[in-house]
Write a protein that holds these residues in place. Sequence first.
Motif, PDB file in Angstrom:
ATOM      1  N   VAL A 337       0.838  -1.194   0.000  1.00  0.00           N
ATOM      2  CA  VAL A 337       0.000   0.000   0.000  1.00  0.00           C
ATOM      3  C   VAL A 337       0.877   1.249   0.000  1.00  0.00           C
ATOM      4  CG1 VAL A 337      -1.785   1.305   1.216  1.00  0.00           C
ATOM      5  CG2 VAL A 337      -1.817  -1.203   1.263  1.00  0.00           C
ATOM      6  N   LEU A 338       0.710   2.069  -1.029  1.00  0.00           N
ATOM      7  CA  LEU A 338       1.321   3.397  -1.094  1.00  0.00           C
ATOM      8  C   LEU A 338       0.193   4.417  -1.031  1.00  0.00           C
ATOM      9  CD1 LEU A 338       3.833   2.872  -4.064  1.00  0.00           C
ATOM     10  CD2 LEU A 338       4.092   2.186  -1.675  1.00  0.00           C
ATOM     11  N   TYR A 339       0.405   5.554  -0.373  1.00  0.00           N
ATOM     12  CA  TYR A 339      -0.697   6.489  -0.125  1.00  0.00           C
ATOM     13  C   TYR A 339      -0.149   7.887   0.118  1.00  0.00           C
ATOM     14  CZ  TYR A 339       1.117   5.448   4.499  1.00  0.00           C
ATOM     15  OH  TYR A 339       1.964   5.275   5.563  1.00  0.00           O
ATOM     16  N   THR A 340      -1.012   8.880   0.043  1.00  0.00           N
ATOM     17  CA  THR A 340      -0.645  10.243   0.434  1.00  0.00           C
ATOM     18  C   THR A 340      -1.176  10.526   1.833  1.00  0.00           C
ATOM     19  OG1 THR A 340      -2.619  11.146  -0.661  1.00  0.00           O
ATOM     20  CG2 THR A 340      -0.565  11.094  -1.941  1.00  0.00           C
ATOM     21  N   ASP A 341      -0.717  11.621   2.425  1.00  0.00           N
ATOM     22  CA  ASP A 341      -1.006  11.865   3.841  1.00  0.00           C
ATOM     23  C   ASP A 341      -2.487  12.054   4.139  1.00  0.00           C
ATOM     24  OD1 ASP A 341      -1.270  14.320   2.624  1.00  0.00           O
ATOM     25  OD2 ASP A 341       0.339  15.294   3.742  1.00  0.00           O
ATOM     26  N   GLY A 342      -3.284  12.462   3.130  1.00  0.00           N
ATOM     27  CA  GLY A 342      -4.706  12.656   3.368  1.00  0.00           C
ATOM     28  C   GLY A 342      -5.421  11.388   3.800  1.00  0.00           C
ATOM     29  N   LEU A 343      -4.863  10.218   3.478  1.00  0.00           N
ATOM     30  CA  LEU A 343      -5.512   8.965   3.851  1.00  0.00           C
ATOM     31  C   LEU A 343      -5.497   8.760   5.363  1.00  0.00           C
ATOM     32  CD1 LEU A 343      -6.763   6.239   2.897  1.00  0.00           C
ATOM     33  CD2 LEU A 343      -4.436   5.303   2.995  1.00  0.00           C
ATOM     34  N   VAL A 344      -4.422   9.194   6.030  1.00  0.00           N
ATOM     35  CA  VAL A 344      -4.264   8.872   7.449  1.00  0.00           C
ATOM     36  C   VAL A 344      -4.288  10.083   8.374  1.00  0.00           C
ATOM     37  CG1 VAL A 344      -3.004   6.747   6.960  1.00  0.00           C
ATOM     38  CG2 VAL A 344      -1.733   8.887   7.214  1.00  0.00           C
ATOM     39  N   ASP A 381     -12.270   6.057   6.648  1.00  0.00           N
ATOM     40  CA  ASP A 381     -13.243   7.115   6.356  1.00  0.00           C
ATOM     41  C   ASP A 381     -12.633   8.169   5.440  1.00  0.00           C
ATOM     42  OD1 ASP A 381     -15.704   8.354   6.450  1.00  0.00           O
ATOM     43  OD2 ASP A 381     -15.262   9.494   8.266  1.00  0.00           O
ATOM     44  N   ALA A 382     -11.971   7.711   4.377  1.00  0.00           N
ATOM     45  CA  ALA A 382     -11.237   8.617   3.493  1.00  0.00           C
ATOM     46  C   ALA A 382     -12.141   9.579   2.733  1.00  0.00           C
ATOM     47  CB  ALA A 382     -10.400   7.807   2.499  1.00  0.00           C
ATOM     48  N   ARG A 383     -13.413   9.244   2.593  1.00  0.00           N
ATOM     49  CA  ARG A 383     -14.318  10.146   1.881  1.00  0.00           C
ATOM     50  C   ARG A 383     -14.616  11.401   2.688  1.00  0.00           C
ATOM     51  NH1 ARG A 383     -15.983   7.960  -2.683  1.00  0.00           N
ATOM     52  NH2 ARG A 383     -15.890   5.694  -2.941  1.00  0.00           N
TER      53      ARG A 383
END
Length: 403
Positions: A337-344, A381-383
């Motif tokens: 899993v790669l992601y940007t900071d908005g996910l967490v 709750d990324a939305r």
Amino acid sequence: MSDRDGHPTGRTPRGDPHRAPSPAETLEAIGTGDDETTTCRELAAFVLRTPADAAAVDLTVEGRTERVAAAGAVGLLRAPAPVPVGRAAVRAVDEGHPLRSWTLRPGASPVHGLSVALTRHGTSYGTLLAVRTGSAFTDREAAALHFAARVAAVHVRHARRLAATERVALDLQRALVAGPGRPHPNLLIAGRYLPVGPSALVGGDWFEAVRLHFGRTLLVVGDVMGHGLDAAVDMNAYRSTLREVASTELAPHRVLRQLDALVAEDAARRPATCLLARVDPARGTALFACAGHLPPAVFAADGTGRLLDVPVGPPLGTGLGGYESAAHPLTAEETLVLYTDGLVERRGEDIEDSLARLTALRLPVGASAAEAVDALVAGLDARHAEDDVAVLTARIRSRPAHP
């Protein structure tokens, strides 16, 4: 005061009947935000500070006229079959911007009305309508309403231009992240991009997949600092430059060095964070390099997650370099899993707690790359995140067992 139909039953509170609001009061009351509906509601409410019983604002949207705001004794605005007394008068309070006033008789007492177009630079965005019983509007009152309508028109025009810019940026962003490059068939990937809100300025989050030789694939996730069209344009430039540098088959940390040096030469380019993962399915390994980005995560076959230790260098665009690579095993049963900071990240929360919430998730056993994305978006709750979200998942395709 008014009855149920909106007709005044006594004196309507209008403040000082001899004093129209000043231009300073008008500028302070109208256009406090960037939303045209809010501006229209502020305009309608402001009109009641003049000697008016009711006010309405109609906007022209895609060739249709819609009433978006009304205030006061609204029953006066929907009087059935009004009969005009005389012809509507055109009052040129300001040259080139006429108002229209008239007197109607929906019932026993006359109703006086005044309308002015919300016009800016020759474009009419709608109409302001003010009505009252008793005496007709004076020139001073008409001038105050006219000025209020012009102020509102400026803000409506600004809101529409801003909305158009947001749509261009969002369309660009979605087009760029909707379909990352095709990985090798031995790697299954899935990605998702979620803007922070339906009307928020889009940011510079992105992800990419670049085919390399010997069945390897370079996975990338990045975040350009800032929001808006400029951030989206810079994001596209980063993505294009990375593709060119990655095609040279350099190790991930050397790709970041090259990218950082190229970007640093352009003073107008915004800094960005970036995480690279070169996945080699044949060897069951992934080689990582990081430029100021959050660490990757791996979820095991049983759905439990952990963060990978990757050396963190400075964001791209600083010209400082100093990037290193780190290798980690990756099996076909695991999900990267790669992601940007908005996910967490959440406002007021320590980043360690945010990352712990990510690894505390349990992905469905045997989840595909796409199912893993769905589980991450729902579980965190990324939305409803406070920043844009980009997430990319990858799984090595299992080889069929030979008898």
